[in-house]
Write an enzyme that holds these catalytic residues in place. Structure first.
Site, PDB file in Angstrom:
ATOM      1  N   HIS A 184       3.070 -22.065 -29.538  1.00  0.00           N
ATOM      2  CA  HIS A 184       3.871 -22.060 -30.763  1.00  0.00           C
ATOM      3  C   HIS A 184       3.332 -23.112 -31.716  1.00  0.00           C
ATOM      4  O   HIS A 184       2.847 -24.151 -31.285  1.00  0.00           O
ATOM      5  CB  HIS A 184       5.351 -22.355 -30.438  1.00  0.00           C
ATOM      6  CG  HIS A 184       6.273 -21.930 -31.539  1.00  0.00           C
ATOM      7  ND1 HIS A 184       6.575 -22.748 -32.600  1.00  0.00           N
ATOM      8  CD2 HIS A 184       6.920 -20.753 -31.746  1.00  0.00           C
ATOM      9  CE1 HIS A 184       7.385 -22.088 -33.418  1.00  0.00           C
ATOM     10  NE2 HIS A 184       7.605 -20.886 -32.937  1.00  0.00           N
ATOM     11  N   GLU A 210       9.121 -14.860 -27.556  1.00  0.00           N
ATOM     12  CA  GLU A 210       8.763 -13.449 -27.403  1.00  0.00           C
ATOM     13  C   GLU A 210       8.678 -12.999 -25.950  1.00  0.00           C
ATOM     14  O   GLU A 210       8.795 -11.820 -25.657  1.00  0.00           O
ATOM     15  CB  GLU A 210       7.432 -13.159 -28.113  1.00  0.00           C
ATOM     16  CG  GLU A 210       7.423 -13.501 -29.592  1.00  0.00           C
ATOM     17  CD  GLU A 210       8.303 -12.592 -30.433  1.00  0.00           C
ATOM     18  OE1 GLU A 210       9.397 -12.226 -29.967  1.00  0.00           O
ATOM     19  OE2 GLU A 210       7.894 -12.251 -31.548  1.00  0.00           O
TER      20      GLU A 210
HETATM   21  N1  ACO Z   1      -3.050 -18.156 -25.002  1.00  0.00           N
HETATM   22  C1  ACO Z   1      -4.245 -18.769 -24.887  1.00  0.00           C
HETATM   23  N2  ACO Z   1      -4.660 -19.728 -25.731  1.00  0.00           N
HETATM   24  C2  ACO Z   1      -3.842 -20.081 -26.733  1.00  0.00           C
HETATM   25  C3  ACO Z   1      -2.588 -19.490 -26.904  1.00  0.00           C
HETATM   26  C4  ACO Z   1      -2.198 -18.478 -25.992  1.00  0.00           C
HETATM   27  N3  ACO Z   1      -1.018 -17.865 -26.102  1.00  0.00           N
HETATM   28  N4  ACO Z   1      -1.985 -20.028 -27.988  1.00  0.00           N
HETATM   29  C5  ACO Z   1      -2.835 -20.930 -28.489  1.00  0.00           C
HETATM   30  N5  ACO Z   1      -3.972 -20.961 -27.727  1.00  0.00           N
HETATM   31  C6  ACO Z   1      -5.134 -21.810 -27.929  1.00  0.00           C
HETATM   32  C7  ACO Z   1      -5.962 -21.260 -29.084  1.00  0.00           C
HETATM   33  O1  ACO Z   1      -6.947 -20.353 -28.651  1.00  0.00           O
HETATM   34  C8  ACO Z   1      -6.567 -22.516 -29.673  1.00  0.00           C
HETATM   35  O2  ACO Z   1      -7.693 -22.870 -28.912  1.00  0.00           O
HETATM   36  P1  ACO Z   1      -9.027 -23.420 -29.675  1.00  0.00           P
HETATM   37  O3  ACO Z   1      -8.573 -24.708 -30.309  1.00  0.00           O
HETATM   38  O4  ACO Z   1     -10.000 -23.597 -28.568  1.00  0.00           O
HETATM   39  O5  ACO Z   1      -9.386 -22.379 -30.664  1.00  0.00           O
HETATM   40  C9  ACO Z   1      -5.485 -23.585 -29.412  1.00  0.00           C
HETATM   41  O6  ACO Z   1      -4.676 -23.104 -28.332  1.00  0.00           O
HETATM   42  C10 ACO Z   1      -4.591 -23.821 -30.619  1.00  0.00           C
HETATM   43  O7  ACO Z   1      -4.184 -22.553 -31.108  1.00  0.00           O
HETATM   44  P2  ACO Z   1      -3.861 -22.274 -32.632  1.00  0.00           P
HETATM   45  O8  ACO Z   1      -4.058 -20.814 -32.904  1.00  0.00           O
HETATM   46  O9  ACO Z   1      -4.561 -23.253 -33.503  1.00  0.00           O
HETATM   47  O10 ACO Z   1      -2.313 -22.632 -32.672  1.00  0.00           O
HETATM   48  P3  ACO Z   1      -1.290 -22.113 -33.725  1.00  0.00           P
HETATM   49  O11 ACO Z   1      -0.234 -23.139 -33.850  1.00  0.00           O
HETATM   50  O12 ACO Z   1      -1.950 -21.686 -34.972  1.00  0.00           O
HETATM   51  O13 ACO Z   1      -0.746 -20.767 -33.003  1.00  0.00           O
HETATM   52  C11 ACO Z   1       0.497 -19.083 -32.039  1.00  0.00           C
HETATM   53  C12 ACO Z   1       0.525 -20.505 -32.591  1.00  0.00           C
HETATM   54  C13 ACO Z   1      -0.030 -18.133 -33.113  1.00  0.00           C
HETATM   55  C14 ACO Z   1       1.918 -18.638 -31.696  1.00  0.00           C
HETATM   56  C15 ACO Z   1      -0.398 -19.018 -30.784  1.00  0.00           C
HETATM   57  O14 ACO Z   1       0.094 -19.906 -29.802  1.00  0.00           O
HETATM   58  C16 ACO Z   1      -0.549 -17.610 -30.232  1.00  0.00           C
HETATM   59  O15 ACO Z   1      -1.422 -16.869 -30.680  1.00  0.00           O
HETATM   60  N6  ACO Z   1       0.289 -17.200 -29.214  1.00  0.00           N
HETATM   61  C17 ACO Z   1       0.225 -15.880 -28.676  1.00  0.00           C
HETATM   62  C18 ACO Z   1       0.958 -14.878 -29.590  1.00  0.00           C
HETATM   63  C19 ACO Z   1       2.467 -15.067 -29.542  1.00  0.00           C
HETATM   64  O16 ACO Z   1       3.076 -15.310 -28.506  1.00  0.00           O
HETATM   65  N7  ACO Z   1       3.089 -14.923 -30.743  1.00  0.00           N
HETATM   66  C20 ACO Z   1       4.555 -15.104 -30.918  1.00  0.00           C
HETATM   67  C21 ACO Z   1       4.854 -16.470 -31.477  1.00  0.00           C
HETATM   68  S1  ACO Z   1       6.571 -16.814 -31.558  1.00  0.00           S
HETATM   69  C22 ACO Z   1       7.069 -16.158 -33.031  1.00  0.00           C
HETATM   70  O17 ACO Z   1       6.410 -16.172 -33.988  1.00  0.00           O
HETATM   71  C23 ACO Z   1       8.398 -15.563 -33.119  1.00  0.00           C
END
Ligand code: ACO
Length: 364
Positions: A243, A306
């Protein structure tokens, strides 16, 4: 500049606050745990829109307005929209509503997804849409409109808990989109449509369907660890984890898990498949948290809303392509409250960009 506007404060609000370190969500002065599972959706929506929810005559009057609005939305349904993919059909029907900025328009827009989603689902299955019952609660009526006898009280309570749990959540992408549009003095329908566009993506409201796809692919608790390891090794993200704001477990995940456990227990024999789904999900969650801690030691990645949304909505009786629209059914109350707040107190939202493209020869 801050990529993704992370940590940028872009609005002042009295509506909700997300404390990502403490794992706490406050809705207009109340902790989520005080609201979800305890208060009606109508009461919390009224709290967001009008600032009070313990004034019962006002909430009752609002409940009647919302019921009447469901009927009015039902009368305006365009069955031809059922040929679109489900989420797009719901959005297209909402685009037919008035684009005003008064309370009546807000109530109509708030009522709409709860009516349009079940109607479009039924039309897509070749069945007639079922008219709403304005005197029912919003959640129970939505289930009744799905038909097939799913509108039992335990399922209605679980759905209501879900709708309250997701009703508002700070300046998330869809709420920000609603505020940007509202800041231009466009109407509430335009703001809601913008928010629906943002909600659709898998990084926001589109994740719960893929969570179930993941559980299907894992298949058995024993397969959770190797499956997750392979996904991470392939560079893919695990849906339902991570998140932007929370660095600890999303408090909404706990509220939904508790509601799901209550629902599957009350379903008795009928809940057997949902209970085995829950066991598989628990194994996947444990394996995912442990793998993510190793995979990204510097970035705490915990369970988000989610993950249990997917299980709860499946147990309530929604197909997975409906999940994002059910999310919109709850969150629309937050979008409308934010759009109105922005309109009343905000200013045109117009940030700057950092130009990194080529410059004309004479300026180089
Ligand atoms: N699985 C694996 N790796 C992850 C995940 C995940 N679920 N979430 C983040 N990471 C990693 C990313 O790959 C990134 O790695 P890097 O720095 O080597 O590229 C690092 O953690 C940071 O991720 P960001 O994308 O910069 O974090 P951000 O705050 O932008 O993303 C998000 C948040 C979009 C929710 C992300 O955690 C994600 O994609 N989760 C999976 C999708 C999901 O569950 N979405 C629902 C969110 S809840 C809602 O909106 C209601």
């Amino acid at each position: 500049m801050s990529a993704g506007l992370a940590d940028v404060i872009a609005a002042e609000t009295v509506l909700s606050d997300v404390d990502g370190l403490a794992g706490r969500l406050v809705i207009r002065g109340y902790a989520l745990v005080e609201l979800a599972g305890h208060w009606r959706f109508e009461a919390v929506a009224h709290l967001l829109l009008e600032g009070a929810f313990d004034n019962l005559p006002e909430v009752d009057a609002f409940t009647l307005l919302l019921g009447a609005a469901r009927l009015s939305v039902f009368r305006s349904l365009d069955p031809s929209l059922a040929s679109l993919p489900l989420y797009d059909a719901v959005r297209a029907q909402l685009a037919r509503l008035p684009d005003g900025d008064d309370l009546d328009t807000a109530v109509l827009l708030m009522a709409a997804p709860a009516v349009v989603l079940p109607a479009m689902l039924r039309l897509q299955a070749g069945k007639a849409a079922i008219a709403p019952t304005p005197s029912d609660s919003h959640a129970a009526d939505m289930l009744a409109m799905l038909g097939e006898g799913v509108a039992d009280p335990a399922r209605a309570l679980a759905l209501e808990t879900y709708l309250v749990t997701v009703i508002d959540h700070g300046l998330n992408a869809s709420t920000f989109a609603a505020r940007v549009v509202s800041s231009t003095e466009a109407g509430l329908m335009s703001a809601v449509l913008a928010a629906m566009g943002a909600l659709k993506g898998p990084l926001h409201g589109g994740a719960p369907g893929p969570v179930l796809d993941m559980l299907d692919a894992v298949g058995t608790p024993a397969n959770a660890e190797p499956w997750i390891a392979a996904e991470l090794a392939a560079g893919r993200r695990l849906m339902g984890f991570g998140h932007r704001i929370y660095r600890v477990r999303d408090p909404r995940a706990d509220a939904l898990k508790a509601a799901l456990v209550r629902l599957t227990a009350s379903l008795g024999h009928d809940g057997a498949s949902d209970r085995s789904r829950l066991e598989l999900a628990s194994a996947v969650e444990t394996a995912a948290l442990s793998a993510l801690a190793t995979h990204k030691p510097d970035r705490p990645l915990a369970t988000n809303v989610e993950f249990y949304t997917a299980l709860l909505l499946e147990a309530v009786g929604f197909p997975r392509d409906a999940f994002t629209s059910v999310f919109a059914t709850g969150r629309v109350a937050g979008w409308l409250a934010h759009a109105r707040e922005q309109r009343l107190r905000g200013k045109l939202i117009r940030p700057k960009s950092l130009y990194v493209g080529p410059v004309p020869a004479e300026a180089a």
